[in-house]
Design a protein around this motif. Sequence first.
Motif, PDB file in Angstrom:
ATOM      1  N   PHE A   1       0.844  -1.204   0.000  1.00 44.76           N
ATOM      2  CA  PHE A   1       0.000   0.000   0.000  1.00 44.76           C
ATOM      3  C   PHE A   1       0.876   1.250   0.000  1.00 44.76           C
ATOM      4  CE2 PHE A   1      -2.058   3.317   2.679  1.00 44.76           C
ATOM      5  CZ  PHE A   1      -3.055   3.665   1.785  1.00 44.76           C
ATOM      6  N   ASN A   2       0.319   2.344  -0.485  1.00 44.06           N
ATOM      7  CA  ASN A   2       0.959   3.676  -0.478  1.00 44.06           C
ATOM      8  C   ASN A   2       2.049   3.783  -1.537  1.00 44.06           C
ATOM      9  OD1 ASN A   2       1.007   6.325   0.609  1.00 44.06           O
ATOM     10  ND2 ASN A   2       2.881   5.847   1.732  1.00 44.06           N
ATOM     11  N   ARG A   3       1.881   3.100  -2.651  1.00 40.30           N
ATOM     12  CA  ARG A   3       2.850   3.244  -3.738  1.00 40.30           C
ATOM     13  C   ARG A   3       2.690   4.571  -4.457  1.00 40.30           C
ATOM     14  NH1 ARG A   3       2.278  -1.018  -7.906  1.00 40.30           N
ATOM     15  NH2 ARG A   3       0.087  -1.084  -7.310  1.00 40.30           N
ATOM     16  N   ARG A   4       1.473   5.095  -4.486  1.00 43.24           N
ATOM     17  CA  ARG A   4       1.241   6.360  -5.184  1.00 43.24           C
ATOM     18  C   ARG A   4       0.623   7.378  -4.245  1.00 43.24           C
ATOM     19  NH1 ARG A   4       1.219   6.781 -10.782  1.00 43.24           N
ATOM     20  NH2 ARG A   4       1.635   4.863 -11.936  1.00 43.24           N
ATOM     21  N   ALA A   5       0.950   8.645  -4.482  1.00 40.30           N
ATOM     22  CA  ALA A   5       0.324   9.759  -3.771  1.00 40.30           C
ATOM     23  C   ALA A   5      -0.765  10.313  -4.669  1.00 40.30           C
ATOM     24  CB  ALA A   5       1.352  10.834  -3.448  1.00 40.30           C
ATOM     25  N   THR A   6      -2.024  10.120  -4.273  1.00 39.51           N
ATOM     26  CA  THR A   6      -3.125  10.548  -5.134  1.00 39.51           C
ATOM     27  C   THR A   6      -3.481  12.012  -4.935  1.00 39.51           C
ATOM     28  OG1 THR A   6      -4.689   9.749  -3.469  1.00 39.51           O
ATOM     29  CG2 THR A   6      -4.101   8.236  -5.246  1.00 39.51           C
ATOM     30  N   ARG A   7      -3.217  12.571  -3.739  1.00 40.22           N
ATOM     31  CA  ARG A   7      -3.547  13.985  -3.478  1.00 40.22           C
ATOM     32  C   ARG A   7      -2.354  14.849  -3.875  1.00 40.22           C
ATOM     33  NH1 ARG A   7      -8.249  14.684  -0.752  1.00 40.22           N
ATOM     34  NH2 ARG A   7      -9.099  12.878   0.310  1.00 40.22           N
ATOM     35  N   THR A   8      -2.310  15.220  -5.134  1.00 39.83           N
ATOM     36  CA  THR A   8      -1.167  15.983  -5.638  1.00 39.83           C
ATOM     37  C   THR A   8      -1.522  17.430  -5.935  1.00 39.83           C
ATOM     38  OG1 THR A   8      -1.706  15.390  -7.925  1.00 39.83           O
ATOM     39  CG2 THR A   8      -0.230  13.905  -6.719  1.00 39.83           C
ATOM     40  N   GLY A   9      -2.789  17.784  -5.761  1.00 38.90           N
ATOM     41  CA  GLY A   9      -3.203  19.143  -6.115  1.00 38.90           C
ATOM     42  C   GLY A   9      -3.605  19.289  -7.569  1.00 38.90           C
TER      43      GLY A   9
ATOM     44  N   ALA B   1      -6.074  17.457 -10.455  1.00 41.73           N
ATOM     45  CA  ALA B   1      -7.127  16.455 -10.618  1.00 41.73           C
ATOM     46  C   ALA B   1      -6.680  15.343 -11.553  1.00 41.73           C
ATOM     47  CB  ALA B   1      -8.394  17.122 -11.172  1.00 41.73           C
ATOM     48  N   GLY B   2      -6.955  14.097 -11.133  1.00 37.80           N
ATOM     49  CA  GLY B   2      -6.695  12.948 -11.982  1.00 37.80           C
ATOM     50  C   GLY B   2      -5.238  12.555 -12.088  1.00 37.80           C
ATOM     51  N   THR B   3      -4.372  13.105 -11.241  1.00 40.86           N
ATOM     52  CA  THR B   3      -2.955  12.785 -11.324  1.00 40.86           C
ATOM     53  C   THR B   3      -2.486  12.162 -10.016  1.00 40.86           C
ATOM     54  OG1 THR B   3      -2.205  14.941 -10.507  1.00 40.86           O
ATOM     55  CG2 THR B   3      -2.554  14.698 -12.893  1.00 40.86           C
ATOM     56  N   SER B   4      -1.420  11.408 -10.105  1.00 43.22           N
ATOM     57  CA  SER B   4      -0.797  10.821  -8.920  1.00 43.22           C
ATOM     58  C   SER B   4       0.697  10.724  -9.178  1.00 43.22           C
ATOM     59  CB  SER B   4      -1.389   9.438  -8.622  1.00 43.22           C
ATOM     60  OG  SER B   4      -1.161   8.559  -9.712  1.00 43.22           O
ATOM     61  N   ARG B   5       1.456  10.554  -8.106  1.00 43.47           N
ATOM     62  CA  ARG B   5       2.902  10.417  -8.228  1.00 43.47           C
ATOM     63  C   ARG B   5       3.344   9.185  -7.463  1.00 43.47           C
ATOM     64  NH1 ARG B   5       2.878  16.084  -6.830  1.00 43.47           N
ATOM     65  NH2 ARG B   5       3.265  17.406  -8.624  1.00 43.47           N
ATOM     66  N   TRP B   6       4.446   8.592  -7.935  1.00 49.44           N
ATOM     67  CA  TRP B   6       5.028   7.472  -7.209  1.00 49.44           C
ATOM     68  C   TRP B   6       5.648   7.971  -5.914  1.00 49.44           C
ATOM     69  CZ3 TRP B   6       4.110   2.588  -8.293  1.00 49.44           C
ATOM     70  CH2 TRP B   6       3.758   2.228  -9.601  1.00 49.44           C
ATOM     71  N   ASN B   7       5.347   7.274  -4.820  1.00 50.86           N
ATOM     72  CA  ASN B   7       6.033   7.531  -3.560  1.00 50.86           C
ATOM     73  C   ASN B   7       7.355   6.760  -3.534  1.00 50.86           C
ATOM     74  OD1 ASN B   7       4.109   9.208  -2.316  1.00 50.86           O
ATOM     75  ND2 ASN B   7       2.892   7.446  -1.694  1.00 50.86           N
TER      76      ASN B   7
END
Length: 403
Positions: free
Chosen positions: A290-298, A300-306
């Motif tokens: 769990f927590n591979r991606r950060a969905t709250r990036t500011g 919409a519709g984008t995420s980043r790899w943690n």
Amino acid sequence: MQFVPPIDLTDLPNYEKTELRPRRPVFVGRVSTKDNQNPATSLPRQVSTAAARLEPGEDFAAYFWDVESGMLPPELRSLAPQEMYDTLAVPLRRDGGLQDLVDRAEPLGVTHVLAERSDRLARAMLTSLTVEHELGKFGVEVVYANEPVGGTESGRLRVRRYSQVDAEIYRTAMMEMSMGGQIQHAVGGWNHGHPPYPYISVVDETAPEPARGRFGVARPKRKLVPHPDSRRFDAVRELCRLRREEGLKSADIIAVLAADPDRYPIDNRWTHNRIEGLAANPKLTGHQVFNRRATRTGRAGTSRWNPVEDWAWSPGIVHEPVITLQEWKQAQQVTAALRGRGQQGDPLARIRVAASRRGFTVAALSSSDTHTVYLIGERKMVLPTQIPDILAQQVIADLELAG
């Protein structure tokens, strides 16, 4: 009144303050969710509370309200279709959401914004302060009904800021508890999100029953089991072997898998994103992660790899593995080497690497003999089929600014 003049000066023209524009108050409110709360009752109650701060004979000129998390900034509010709001059957006119209020306050001639309390704007203090600041530019006063009337301005401000701090502390505590619960969910072996290609998710009948009186919707815990079509396991094993042992890029892996559809079945077709996503997915090792991606990036519709160090792993294997953990690690090392070489060479590969670092995908939508239309994140971009290095650098620089 204290400190009045020693003689009657009420006949002077400027004795009383004259309002240069008529009062025009509007209501702003928010309900977190349509499932765990009832907007049809909560919002009218908020209106009733806020209306206590209206002047005698006044009424609200407009109503701005959202059914959104208070953790979202204004620009990510009110993205749901109007049909969703219509189905809520809220007995209250809706003239827009929080961002609409900020955008339209000046042209509408708004003078006062009334809310039940500050967290109805946002639970993040920065957001509520920003909204107050933006409205203040147009001479709009924000009034919260739970604040005391009268007294000193410093006292009123102290109450307001304490209330906003409390809202943000509550928000942070809720996020901490939510994250802790999600981590324990994964550690316990239960799946988050859509199951990877070689698996399906089923309800775990052995999972503990949710606690009585639990807040929110009780969703059944689900675990991964192999897909009924065993060829999917074979396809992913071969995909990972081709990456790990032969060092093939996704285009070459696609060619191998697509050449034998009976052995390596796929809905629609194999794509770059599917190949890279499977090759990078640690759930193939039999562990829940769990927590591979950060969905709250500011955005919409984008995420980043943690970073990998922030991932939460189940201590042991909790579902049937496709590959070993060591094989997965070797595949990641090969992928990193391929991206490193791509960054030094092919311009499109360098763009893909730069986009991937920001959680964006690069997809080719259409092409001609000379140009290709790409979708990079949410942005469409037309690039020459043979991308010049200088243009690739410009695209990468734009992505850096976007991140």
